[in-house]
Motif scaffolding. Structure first.
Motif, PDB file in Angstrom:
ATOM      1  N   UNK A 110       0.851  -1.187   0.000  1.00 17.99           N
ATOM      2  CA  UNK A 110       0.000   0.000   0.000  1.00 17.99           C
ATOM      3  C   UNK A 110       0.889   1.240   0.000  1.00 17.99           C
ATOM      4  N   UNK A 111       1.411   1.584  -1.165  1.00 12.93           N
ATOM      5  CA  UNK A 111       2.367   2.685  -1.258  1.00 12.93           C
ATOM      6  C   UNK A 111       1.725   4.029  -1.564  1.00 12.93           C
ATOM      7  N   UNK A 112       0.541   4.021  -2.167  1.00  7.14           N
ATOM      8  CA  UNK A 112       0.006   5.252  -2.737  1.00  7.14           C
ATOM      9  C   UNK A 112      -0.469   6.270  -1.704  1.00  7.14           C
ATOM     10  N   UNK A 113      -1.496   5.920  -0.918  1.00  2.00           N
ATOM     11  CA  UNK A 113      -2.127   6.898  -0.040  1.00  2.00           C
ATOM     12  C   UNK A 113      -1.235   7.331   1.115  1.00  2.00           C
ATOM     13  N   UNK A 114      -0.469   6.398   1.674  1.00  2.00           N
ATOM     14  CA  UNK A 114       0.362   6.719   2.832  1.00  2.00           C
ATOM     15  C   UNK A 114       1.830   6.894   2.500  1.00  2.00           C
ATOM     16  N   UNK A 115       2.185   6.703   1.219  1.00  7.52           N
ATOM     17  CA  UNK A 115       3.566   6.856   0.804  1.00  7.52           C
ATOM     18  C   UNK A 115       3.743   7.970  -0.209  1.00  7.52           C
ATOM     19  N   UNK A 116       3.303   7.719  -1.437  1.00 10.46           N
ATOM     20  CA  UNK A 116       3.508   8.696  -2.509  1.00 10.46           C
ATOM     21  C   UNK A 116       2.701   9.975  -2.306  1.00 10.46           C
ATOM     22  N   UNK A 117       1.428   9.871  -1.925  1.00 11.61           N
ATOM     23  CA  UNK A 117       0.577  11.066  -1.810  1.00 11.61           C
ATOM     24  C   UNK A 117       1.139  12.091  -0.821  1.00 11.61           C
ATOM     25  N   UNK A 118       1.404  11.706   0.439  1.00 13.38           N
ATOM     26  CA  UNK A 118       1.962  12.706   1.356  1.00 13.38           C
ATOM     27  C   UNK A 118       3.345  13.206   0.931  1.00 13.38           C
ATOM     28  N   UNK A 119       4.113  12.345   0.256  1.00 12.91           N
ATOM     29  CA  UNK A 119       5.426  12.777  -0.223  1.00 12.91           C
ATOM     30  C   UNK A 119       5.281  13.863  -1.290  1.00 12.91           C
ATOM     31  N   UNK A 120       4.316  13.700  -2.184  1.00 12.75           N
ATOM     32  CA  UNK A 120       4.043  14.749  -3.164  1.00 12.75           C
ATOM     33  C   UNK A 120       3.639  16.043  -2.460  1.00 12.75           C
ATOM     34  N   UNK A 121       2.753  15.939  -1.469  1.00 15.64           N
ATOM     35  CA  UNK A 121       2.290  17.137  -0.771  1.00 15.64           C
ATOM     36  C   UNK A 121       3.435  17.870  -0.079  1.00 15.64           C
ATOM     37  N   UNK A 138       6.711  25.645  -2.862  1.00 18.05           N
ATOM     38  CA  UNK A 138       5.714  26.725  -2.966  1.00 18.05           C
ATOM     39  C   UNK A 138       4.789  26.551  -4.156  1.00 18.05           C
ATOM     40  N   UNK A 139       4.378  25.313  -4.396  1.00 17.01           N
ATOM     41  CA  UNK A 139       3.417  25.036  -5.460  1.00 17.01           C
ATOM     42  C   UNK A 139       2.019  24.940  -4.852  1.00 17.01           C
ATOM     43  N   UNK A 140       1.008  25.485  -5.531  1.00 18.07           N
ATOM     44  CA  UNK A 140      -0.333  25.612  -4.937  1.00 18.07           C
ATOM     45  C   UNK A 140      -1.193  24.357  -5.044  1.00 18.07           C
ATOM     46  N   UNK A 141      -0.632  23.211  -4.675  1.00 17.68           N
ATOM     47  CA  UNK A 141      -1.387  21.959  -4.789  1.00 17.68           C
ATOM     48  C   UNK A 141      -1.407  21.233  -3.444  1.00 17.68           C
ATOM     49  N   UNK A 142      -2.568  20.671  -3.123  1.00 14.03           N
ATOM     50  CA  UNK A 142      -2.698  19.754  -1.985  1.00 14.03           C
ATOM     51  C   UNK A 142      -3.544  18.589  -2.460  1.00 14.03           C
TER      52      UNK A 142
END
Length: 254
Positions: free
Chosen positions: A24-35, A42-46
C-alpha cells in the motif's frame, strides 16, 4: 497427453507490480510525499485522498503532476517538474524507512509459497528504481528475494505500454503462456494484456468499485490475496474454496 497438460499448466513466472499490488504505497507513501514536495517548492497543490484517487488514473507520478498543474492553470517548467520528482522521492524514501508503507494482505504468504515451489518472481513497475529499492530494503527481511526487477528506468514507456513486461519476459526467459502478472490498476492490466500475459487484479480499496466491472480482460479480480483469518473477496473470475490466492489457484488461470 496428460503429461503435456501438466506441463502447460505449470506456472513458471509471476510478475509483480509494486504500487498498490505488492504494498500500500500510494495513499500513505507517494501522496503525502508529493504534498511535502509541493509545500517545499511553494506550489499551490494539496492532494487529499479523494483527489489523489482520481489522479491515479494517470499513469506515472511526474505526468500526474504535469497534467494536474495544467488543469489548475499552472504551467510547470521541466526544471520545476524535476525538482518535484527529486524532493518527492526523498520524502517518499523517508516515509518508507519510517514504516508507513505496508505489504498488502496475502502478499508475504504467496511470495513465500511461490519461492519454495521454484517459481520465478519478478517486479515490473512504472516506479523509478530508487523508490522500488527503498521499499525492498525495508521489507527484505519479511519476504524472499526477487529474481529480477524492471522499473521505469529500464524502458522507454511505462504502463499501459507493455515495455516493462516484454523486457521482464526476455530477461527471465519465461514463456508468457506459463506466466502471470499481478496488478491493481487498469493501466497495469492493459500493459500485461498487451504482453500476452494473463493478469490477476487485486485493486486497491479506492478503485475496487471501478475495476470490479471494468476488469473484463483480467483472469480474475480479488480485493486482495487473502490470509488465514482474512479471506479475500472475489469480484470476478474463478473462485477458490480457501479464500486465498495460492500457487494451485494461479495455475488454474493459465
Amino acid at each position: 497427453m496428460p503429461l503435456l497438460l501438466l506441463k502447460v499448466n505449470r506456472l513458471s513466472a509471476v510478475f509483480w507490480d509494486v504500487d498498490g499490488t505488492l504494498a500500500d504505497t500510494e495513499m500513505d507513501g507517494h501522496r503525502p510525499a508529493f504534498n511535502m514536495a509541493f509545500k517545499e517548492l511553494d506550489l499551490p497543490f494539496i492532494w487529499d485522498e479523494a483527489l489523489y484517487n482520481k489522479l491515479l488514473a494517470i499513469p506515472g507520478g511526474l505526468r500526474r503532476v504535469k497534467l494536474h498543474a495544467e488543469a489548475c492553470g499552472v504551467t510547470l517548467t521541466q526544471d520545476q517538474l524535476h525538482q518535484v520528482r527529486d524532493r518527492k522521492r526523498l520524502y517518499y524514501l523517508e516515509r518508507v524507512r519510517q514504516g508507513h508503507v505496508q505489504l498488502r494482505p496475502g502478499v508475504r504468504r504467496l511470495l513465500q509459497e511461490l519461492h519454495h515451489a521454484g517459481v520465478q518472481q519478478w517486479i515490473v513497475t512504472s516506479s523509478g528504481s530508487a523508490s522500488v529499492m527503498a521499499l525492498l530494503e525495508q521489507i527484505q527481511k519479511q519476504i524472499p528475494s526477487f529474481d529480477g526487477v524492471v522499473t521505469s528506468d529500464d524502458v522507454a514507456s511505462g504502463k499501459p505500454a507493455p515495455d516493462g513486461y516484454l523486457l521482464a519476459l526476455k530477461r527471465s526467459g519465461a514463456n508468457s503462456a506459463a506466466s502471470l502478472a499481478l496488478e491493481d490498476s487498469a493501466a497495469g492490466l492493459s500493459a500485461a494484456s498487451a504482453a500476452d500475459l494473463r493478469c490477476l487484479l487485486t485493486p486497491s480499496s479506492w478503485d475496487a468499485a471501478t475495476l470490479r466491472d471494468a476488469g473484463g480482460e483480467a483472469a480474475a479480480v480479488w480485493d486482495h490475496l487473502g490470509d488465514p483469518g482474512h479471506p479475500a473477496t472475489l469480484f470476478s473470475g474463478a473462485s477458490c474454496q480457501e479464500g486465498s490466492v495460492t500457487l494451485k489457484y494461479l495455475e488454474t488461470l493459465l
